[in-house]
Write an enzyme that holds these catalytic residues in place. Structure first.
Site, PDB file in Angstrom:
ATOM      1  N   ASN A  91      34.637  18.915  47.499  1.00  0.00           N
ATOM      2  CA  ASN A  91      34.186  20.314  47.391  1.00  0.00           C
ATOM      3  C   ASN A  91      33.000  20.450  48.323  1.00  0.00           C
ATOM      4  O   ASN A  91      32.137  19.571  48.352  1.00  0.00           O
ATOM      5  CB  ASN A  91      33.668  20.624  45.980  1.00  0.00           C
ATOM      6  CG  ASN A  91      34.777  20.720  44.978  1.00  0.00           C
ATOM      7  OD1 ASN A  91      35.946  20.583  45.323  1.00  0.00           O
ATOM      8  ND2 ASN A  91      34.408  20.942  43.729  1.00  0.00           N
ATOM      9  N   GLY A  92      32.913  21.560  49.036  1.00  0.00           N
ATOM     10  CA  GLY A  92      31.771  21.774  49.919  1.00  0.00           C
ATOM     11  C   GLY A  92      32.212  21.882  51.367  1.00  0.00           C
ATOM     12  O   GLY A  92      33.389  22.106  51.659  1.00  0.00           O
ATOM     13  N   ARG A 125      37.882  28.911  38.978  1.00  0.00           N
ATOM     14  CA  ARG A 125      36.973  28.800  40.115  1.00  0.00           C
ATOM     15  C   ARG A 125      37.580  29.408  41.377  1.00  0.00           C
ATOM     16  O   ARG A 125      36.870  29.645  42.347  1.00  0.00           O
ATOM     17  CB  ARG A 125      36.624  27.327  40.356  1.00  0.00           C
ATOM     18  CG  ARG A 125      35.873  26.694  39.201  1.00  0.00           C
ATOM     19  CD  ARG A 125      35.821  25.205  39.335  1.00  0.00           C
ATOM     20  NE  ARG A 125      34.953  24.762  40.405  1.00  0.00           N
ATOM     21  CZ  ARG A 125      33.657  24.500  40.280  1.00  0.00           C
ATOM     22  NH1 ARG A 125      33.088  24.668  39.122  1.00  0.00           N
ATOM     23  NH2 ARG A 125      32.950  24.079  41.308  1.00  0.00           N
ATOM     24  N   LYS A 171      34.912  31.749  41.424  1.00  0.00           N
ATOM     25  CA  LYS A 171      33.916  31.991  40.386  1.00  0.00           C
ATOM     26  C   LYS A 171      32.530  31.529  40.832  1.00  0.00           C
ATOM     27  O   LYS A 171      31.549  32.216  40.657  1.00  0.00           O
ATOM     28  CB  LYS A 171      34.322  31.268  39.103  1.00  0.00           C
ATOM     29  CG  LYS A 171      33.340  31.426  37.946  1.00  0.00           C
ATOM     30  CD  LYS A 171      33.263  32.864  37.475  1.00  0.00           C
ATOM     31  CE  LYS A 171      32.259  33.072  36.359  1.00  0.00           C
ATOM     32  NZ  LYS A 171      31.956  34.513  36.194  1.00  0.00           N
ATOM     33  N   CYS A 180      36.989  25.530  44.708  1.00  0.00           N
ATOM     34  CA  CYS A 180      37.472  24.155  44.671  1.00  0.00           C
ATOM     35  C   CYS A 180      37.135  23.489  43.334  1.00  0.00           C
ATOM     36  O   CYS A 180      36.076  23.727  42.775  1.00  0.00           O
ATOM     37  CB  CYS A 180      36.920  23.283  45.785  1.00  0.00           C
ATOM     38  SG  CYS A 180      37.370  23.799  47.422  1.00  0.00           S
ATOM     39  N   LYS A 199      32.559  45.609  40.500  1.00  0.00           N
ATOM     40  CA  LYS A 199      33.575  45.170  39.524  1.00  0.00           C
ATOM     41  C   LYS A 199      34.924  45.762  39.879  1.00  0.00           C
ATOM     42  O   LYS A 199      35.937  45.081  39.897  1.00  0.00           O
ATOM     43  CB  LYS A 199      33.123  45.628  38.132  1.00  0.00           C
ATOM     44  CG  LYS A 199      33.478  44.752  37.005  1.00  0.00           C
ATOM     45  CD  LYS A 199      32.473  43.670  36.702  1.00  0.00           C
ATOM     46  CE  LYS A 199      32.128  42.801  37.864  1.00  0.00           C
ATOM     47  NZ  LYS A 199      31.029  41.926  37.659  1.00  0.00           N
ATOM     48  N   HIS A 209      23.125  62.587  53.186  1.00  0.00           N
ATOM     49  CA  HIS A 209      22.764  61.930  54.447  1.00  0.00           C
ATOM     50  C   HIS A 209      23.957  61.208  55.054  1.00  0.00           C
ATOM     51  O   HIS A 209      23.781  60.365  55.938  1.00  0.00           O
ATOM     52  CB  HIS A 209      21.587  60.981  54.209  1.00  0.00           C
ATOM     53  CG  HIS A 209      20.381  61.696  53.689  1.00  0.00           C
ATOM     54  ND1 HIS A 209      19.574  62.473  54.496  1.00  0.00           N
ATOM     55  CD2 HIS A 209      19.879  61.821  52.439  1.00  0.00           C
ATOM     56  CE1 HIS A 209      18.618  63.021  53.758  1.00  0.00           C
ATOM     57  NE2 HIS A 209      18.788  62.630  52.501  1.00  0.00           N
ATOM     58  N   GLU A 243      36.442  44.219  43.159  1.00  0.00           N
ATOM     59  CA  GLU A 243      36.838  42.810  43.162  1.00  0.00           C
ATOM     60  C   GLU A 243      38.093  42.523  42.335  1.00  0.00           C
ATOM     61  O   GLU A 243      38.862  41.635  42.686  1.00  0.00           O
ATOM     62  CB  GLU A 243      35.681  41.863  42.800  1.00  0.00           C
ATOM     63  CG  GLU A 243      35.190  41.907  41.389  1.00  0.00           C
ATOM     64  CD  GLU A 243      34.068  40.914  41.122  1.00  0.00           C
ATOM     65  OE1 GLU A 243      33.966  39.893  41.809  1.00  0.00           O
ATOM     66  OE2 GLU A 243      33.274  41.162  40.194  1.00  0.00           O
ATOM     67  N   GLU A 297      26.906  47.841  40.432  1.00  0.00           N
ATOM     68  CA  GLU A 297      27.633  46.819  39.674  1.00  0.00           C
ATOM     69  C   GLU A 297      29.028  47.314  39.292  1.00  0.00           C
ATOM     70  O   GLU A 297      30.022  46.580  39.422  1.00  0.00           O
ATOM     71  CB  GLU A 297      26.813  46.418  38.433  1.00  0.00           C
ATOM     72  CG  GLU A 297      27.484  45.447  37.482  1.00  0.00           C
ATOM     73  CD  GLU A 297      27.972  44.150  38.123  1.00  0.00           C
ATOM     74  OE1 GLU A 297      27.610  43.848  39.255  1.00  0.00           O
ATOM     75  OE2 GLU A 297      28.763  43.452  37.462  1.00  0.00           O
ATOM     76  N   TRP A 314      40.045  25.797  47.677  1.00  0.00           N
ATOM     77  CA  TRP A 314      39.806  27.177  48.123  1.00  0.00           C
ATOM     78  C   TRP A 314      39.503  27.046  49.614  1.00  0.00           C
ATOM     79  O   TRP A 314      38.479  26.477  50.003  1.00  0.00           O
ATOM     80  CB  TRP A 314      38.618  27.741  47.357  1.00  0.00           C
ATOM     81  CG  TRP A 314      38.375  29.208  47.549  1.00  0.00           C
ATOM     82  CD1 TRP A 314      38.952  30.236  46.868  1.00  0.00           C
ATOM     83  CD2 TRP A 314      37.462  29.813  48.478  1.00  0.00           C
ATOM     84  NE1 TRP A 314      38.464  31.439  47.313  1.00  0.00           N
ATOM     85  CE2 TRP A 314      37.549  31.214  48.297  1.00  0.00           C
ATOM     86  CE3 TRP A 314      36.590  29.322  49.448  1.00  0.00           C
ATOM     87  CZ2 TRP A 314      36.792  32.121  49.047  1.00  0.00           C
ATOM     88  CZ3 TRP A 314      35.848  30.224  50.186  1.00  0.00           C
ATOM     89  CH2 TRP A 314      35.954  31.603  49.983  1.00  0.00           C
TER      90      TRP A 314
END
Ligand code: M6R
Length: 610
Positions: free
Chosen positions: A100-101, A27, A605, A2, A487, A506, A490, A483, A74
């Site tokens: 926002n929130g 964002r 973001k 947002c 990447k 295993h 996403e 990491e 968002w």
């Protein structure tokens, strides 16, 4: 996640709002809208989809007026749609709100407002805010907002306008970032600096529970009791170009190219002429460093992966026990905080909701907090006891790259400083480590040369259609594998998982079949032989092995189907270099698959809600 922009001044507000919102696109969002006070009318326009859809609509049917609020949403409560997009307004259209929130008690408030005759047209939690403010309105928007805040539970940044109060915008911050941009005869509200940087560099960073009355000719800030609060002006010291693509196709590739410089900027000011680390700005006493009994690292996503590298490195070189936790897990366990524990909280944005909650929880239990963040003035930087900035410059792409490598660098600096103060690292080693760290930015640049990039592009072209990928590594290489895998998933949407190589037998090895892509990170010399065995195991089951490794690993180079070489450095520092090819590989897979690299689906973001 947002974005909010607000404007009051002489310009056509929709121009400023759209321009500002476009700078907040990174964002993540799925709809956008504006509310503008136009003459004596409140005009609201909102659209599902990209900002361009709203922009085109505003070109067809422009709205005049010098005061307005805008939002990119968002979705949390209710699907992305025109109705659920912000701003939300009262039925009379008198009051409009962007938020926002998350309002946690919105159902309770909705029921209450229902008994007072209010009706709702969206599924959002935000709509209750507009009605609640209206409910308390007795002639002053500011006072009504202050009253409404007493009933709201959760996190929120708000911008509110009313037809009846045409001379001011109200801005509120509680657990969600909001800044005020100070202009000449005009003022701004925004979730983040890039939105207003084209107009002003002078900013107030609001604190939690503060309410600002923003007029054309001034701004007054109050706490939740209505007591005036004085703010120092924060001067933004980076340029608008830093938040622009500068000729690159995407922010992500620009930010990967910026890594050598970001590493240098993070390192150089902290190394003295005599070759010593200078962490004076951190202001942590030697006594405190000597007394540390345990280090606890808490973070999310990529920042968590940086923390994992530090766990391996600190335990090896400092012999201090290190616990690491994902912030969303930490906050719901019942952690034991010792008086001499040091908490290292890592967050690029310094605003991630789970990370902030975990930090506050630890702080309440008496922990000392050392923050590693990229954003000056962020919540994390303001609430921590000690702050170490990654001077990476603004990171806009959703996929974090330069923030990660500079986080690692900060963690290594801490390791060396703590090691020296505690006597765990002797002078000779200390000097050798520093010499090597100084060489890292140039070595990072070697990975981003035209030839290396061509090789990775070719590899991405070959593999971008696979359905599954598995990353393997041991020790520090495992942290990088995690990491690299994050990447890739996403931004390319290729299913990817990372395993400690030794864990293969295993369970995960059951997933390997003919041509399964296995990306092996192999940079830790003492573990080469072990990795060789793992490569043999997966190859025996038909896997195609792409190894990210160094010149020294002859056996691995011979065995792998494809190799990407990274320059040599000390084993402990290898993650800074070995991660870069994984970033480039993910980037080019994403480009090959035609994905909007900087704004991958469903992601934001800065994750400012839980
Ligand atoms: O701003 P933060 O570092 O606290 O963000 C944490 C994660 O949300 C972030 O690293 C996320 O995993 C990125 N999309 C990774 O590329």
């Amino acid at each position: 996640m947002c974005g909010i922009v607000g404007y009051i001044g002489e310009k056509k507000s929709t121009d400023v709002l759209l321009d500002g919102l476009s700078k907040l696109e990174y964002r993540g969002y799925d709809s956008a809208g504006v509310a503008v006070l136009s003459g004596d009318k409140m005009e609201i326009r909102k659209k599902k989809g990209r900002l361009k859809v709203l922009g085109d609509d505003l070109i067809k049917m422009p709205i005049e007026g010098g005061m307005g609020i805008g939002h990119t949403r968002w979705a949390t409560h209710g699907a992305p749609s025109d109705e659920n997009a912000h701003p939300h307004a009262t039925a009379s259209g008198d009051i409009a709100v962007v938020h926002n929130g998350i309002i946690e008690n919105y159902m309770k408030l909705k029921d209450y407002l229902g008994t007072k005759g209010y009706t709702f047209v969206s599924q959002t939690d935000t709509e209750v805010i507009a009605h609640l403010i209206d409910h308390y309105y007795e002639g002053s928007l500011y006072e009504a907002v202050q009253e409404a805040m007493k009933r709201l539970e959760g996190s929120y940044a708000l911008a509110v306008i009313s037809k009846k109060d045409p001379d001011e915008l109200i801005a509120v911050r509680k657990d969600s970032p909001l800044i005020i941009g100070l202009g000449e005869g005009e003022n701004f509200i925004a979730s983040d600096i890039p939105a207003i940087l084209a107009y002003t560099r002078n900013v107030y960073l609001l604190n939690d529970d503060e309410v600002a009355r923003v007029r054309k000719d001034g701004v007054d800030v109050f706490d939740k009791y209505g007591i005036p609060v004085q703010h120092d002006i924060f001067k933004v010291d980076w340029d608008v170009e830093a938040a622009e693509k500068g000729g690159y196709q995407h922010f992500m590739i620009k930010e990967i190219h910026e890594e050598p410089k970001a590493l240098k900027d993070t390192l150089s000011p902290r190394i003295t002429k005599e070759g010593e680390i200078d962490l004076k700005n951190l202001d942590i006493s030697h006594r405190k460093i000597k007394n540390i009994q345990k280090i606890v690292i808490v973070a999310c996503g990529t920042a968590y992966h940086a923390g994992l590298v530090a766990k391996y490195a600190f335990e090896e070189k400092l012999r201090i026990p290190v616990e690491i936790d994902i912030a969303s897990e930490y906050r719901y366990r019942n952690p034991i905080v010792g008086p001499d524990d040091l908490y290292i909280i890592i967050s690029q944005s310094g605003e991630t909701a789970d990370t902030m909650a975990a930090m506050r929880m630890a702080k309440k239990e008496g922990a000392q907090i050392l923050a590693i963040t990229n954003v000056v003035g962020s919540t994390l930087s303001r609430e921590a006891d000690y702050v170490m900035y990654t001077w990476a410059g603004p990171e806009i792409a959703v996929a974090s790259t330069k923030a990660y490598t500079t986080q690692l660098l900060c963690l290594y600096l801490l390791m060396l400083e703590f090691g020296k103060v505690r006597g765990a690292i002797d002078e000779l080693d200390y000097a050798a480590y520093i010499t090597e760290l100084k060489a890292i930015p140039a070595k990072a640049a070697e990975i981003i040369t035209e030839d290396s990039i061509k090789q990775i592009m070719k590899s991405a072209h070959k593999h971008c259609t696979v359905e599954d990928t598995y990353f393997l590594g041991r020790n520090l290489d495992y942290a990088v594998a995690l990491e690299g895998s994050l990447k890739l998933k996403e931004i390319s949407y290729i299913h990817s998982e990372a395993f400690p190589a030794g864990e293969l037998k295993h369970g995960p090895i059951a997933l390997i079949e003919d041509n399964t892509l296995v990306i092996t990170i192999a940079t830790q010399e003492r573990l080469f032989e072990k990795t060789v065995s793992n490569i043999k195991e997966v190859k025996a089951r038909g896997a195609y092995v792409l190894a990210i490794t160094t010149e020294k690993a002859d056996l691995i180079r011979d065995l792998a189907d494809e190799i990407i070489l990274v320059p040599e450095t000390m084993n402990i520092f290898m993650p800074i270099l070995s991660v870069i090819p994984t970033q480039l590989f993910a980037y080019y897979c994403s480009v090959e698959r035609g994905i909007d690299v900087d704004k991958p689906r469903n992601l934001a973001k800065s994750v400012t809600v839980e």
